[in-house]
Design a protein around this motif. Structure first.
Motif, PDB file in Angstrom:
ATOM      1  N   ILE A   1     -15.822 111.877  40.824  1.00 48.67           N
ATOM      2  CA  ILE A   1     -15.694 111.719  39.373  1.00 48.67           C
ATOM      3  C   ILE A   1     -17.054 111.990  38.726  1.00 48.67           C
ATOM      4  O   ILE A   1     -18.013 111.246  38.942  1.00 48.67           O
TER       5      ILE A   1
ATOM      6  N   PRO B   1     -19.440 111.690  35.807  1.00 48.95           N
ATOM      7  CA  PRO B   1     -19.471 110.825  34.612  1.00 48.95           C
ATOM      8  C   PRO B   1     -19.498 111.655  33.332  1.00 48.95           C
ATOM      9  O   PRO B   1     -20.002 112.779  33.320  1.00 48.95           O
ATOM     10  N   ARG B   2     -18.976 111.084  32.268  1.00 47.64           N
ATOM     11  CA  ARG B   2     -18.848 111.829  31.011  1.00 47.64           C
ATOM     12  C   ARG B   2     -20.206 112.244  30.445  1.00 47.64           C
ATOM     13  O   ARG B   2     -20.305 113.248  29.767  1.00 47.64           O
TER      14      ARG B   2
ATOM     15  N   GLU C   1     -14.837 113.006  34.083  1.00 48.90           N
ATOM     16  CA  GLU C   1     -14.261 111.865  33.386  1.00 48.90           C
ATOM     17  C   GLU C   1     -13.925 112.269  31.949  1.00 48.90           C
ATOM     18  O   GLU C   1     -14.743 112.918  31.301  1.00 48.90           O
TER      19      GLU C   1
END
Lengths: 260, 260
Positions: free
Chosen positions: B102, B104-105, B259
């Motif tokens: 994932i 991260p944004r 994300e």
């Protein structure tokens, strides 16, 4: 409440320390446990490392005086972090209260103590606010982040300067109730106080470190976060006794012995 | 022999992988174990992380082409280590084969893979010679040392650049027999080979890293040492599938997902 990891007659268990009595328990200290009905005088048990953390976090530079004094010694300007960035230490290096720190035979005389407050996590947690952060904490113990400064400067990593076997004394127990703002850290060398500071007088607070780190990393029960140290250490010689005391918590005592 | 950590119907166990059949075992894979009599088709089980290491060692810069290509990109001279100094990664970041990385944004687009051979220790060991070093090894698995290069450059520590949750895929299993000199590492991006190197063509050998590190640090069964990577990675985008193959060992496959 004080949780102690101890051995008695070849059996290791967690117990509750009440005064000088260790009340044996079974189960998981983070979830469900019960008293076994057995108890022992504290003086009759061997105190073990409180736990082996899953992830071993450590705040490297978190007290301003420590940075200023180190810079003064080096004749440089203090490099004060502008962000809370957590680092790491290695599990192999952990030893218990009253066990000896073994200085390797090829280490220089620049072996220093660093007395530190240690946070023990009790919950799985990700992306917690500063307001929620302290709820992740199970309790507190004491750490001594022993460092060989020549290797610390010369090496690319901290593998031997900070993670040599026995360089991470931790204990003697986990205290679940601690008034952080009243706590004071004192490090004694052979019984004489040498370093002294307000334990919670940190550059970045415990809650801030938990909040920032948890934006990227999940904490698990049994993880630990060492919170850094203030002041400086003299060179510790073979035979010296180092005691890290945090008021309301206890004393972590280890003798330093140079390998023959 | 291939050891696989797997879940089936809510139960997690170690098994021996023979062809496409998982033969369930009980006990300690490092000491004494036995077959339970149950077996499952590989396709019917969930593959788990092979183990959570006690200490998570990682060799940062251990293939010369990786250093030269990184230096070329930066317009600098390659900084080739003259000593084997081990580093560390964090346990929270581990995920299994087929689980998603994932992103991260707030990560930049500079997210890279690093396909690595992983050594799994099987014995407690301190101060071993290079000749004895390989006897400490239980087996090998595959790691992907996912890195966010902007954070890696900007931050003082690797806490988010390399240790963000899901940034350390490891698996799919532990192979106890591997011909190191015949092994080749290939990283495919969406099925297309992008990075390829002789697995054992390291700057410092596995035996040398074990020997040097063990002068200061005790290895324990279940510790892992990631051995570094060669070549460079393109920027990995959301939806991309990364496969790290080491011949004679297997394929570690993970999708990268940003994300929302």
């Amino acid at each position: 409440m004080r949780w102690i990891n101890f051995s008695h007659a070849g059996h290791t268990a967690y117990g509750l320390l009440e005064g000088d009595t260790v009340i044996e328990t079974r189960g998981d200290i983070f979830t469900t446990w019960e008293r076994t009905g057995r108890s022992f005088p504290l003086a009759s048990v061997k105190i073990e490392v409180p736990l082996i953390p899953r992830t071993f976090y450590c705040a490297g530079l978190n007290y301003v005086d420590h940075l200023k004094e180190a810079a003064d010694k080096a004749g440089t300007v203090p490099n004060i972090p502008d962000r809370a960035e957590i680092g790491y230490r290695a599990q192999n290096a952990l030893i218990a209260h009253e066990e000896d720190v073994i200085i390797p035979r090829d280490a220089t005389e620049k072996v220093h103590y660093e007395g530190e407050l240690v946070v023990v996590f009790g919950k799985k947690a990700r992306r917690v606010s500063e307001a929620e952060a302290m709820d992740c904490i199970f309790g507190y113990t004491i750490g001594n982040d022993v460092s060989e400064r020549t290797w610390q400067k010369a090496d690319r990593t901290f593998y031997r300067s900070k993670n040599t076997d026995t360089f991470k004394p931790m204990g003697p127990w986990i205290e679940t109730e601690l008034d952080l703002n009243a706590a004071h850290t004192t490090v004694k060398l052979n019984g004489v106080p040498r370093t002294s500071f307000a334990t919670n007088h940190m550059l970045f607070s415990i809650a801030h470190f938990i909040h920032v780190t948890s934006q990227y990393c999940t904490f698990y029960p049994g993880d630990v976060m060492w919170m850094g140290t203030d002041g400086t250490s003299p060179d510790v010689k073979s035979g010296d006794l180092v005691e890290v005391e945090i008021s309301g918590l206890g004393v972590l005592r280890n003798r330093f012995v140079r390998e023959p």
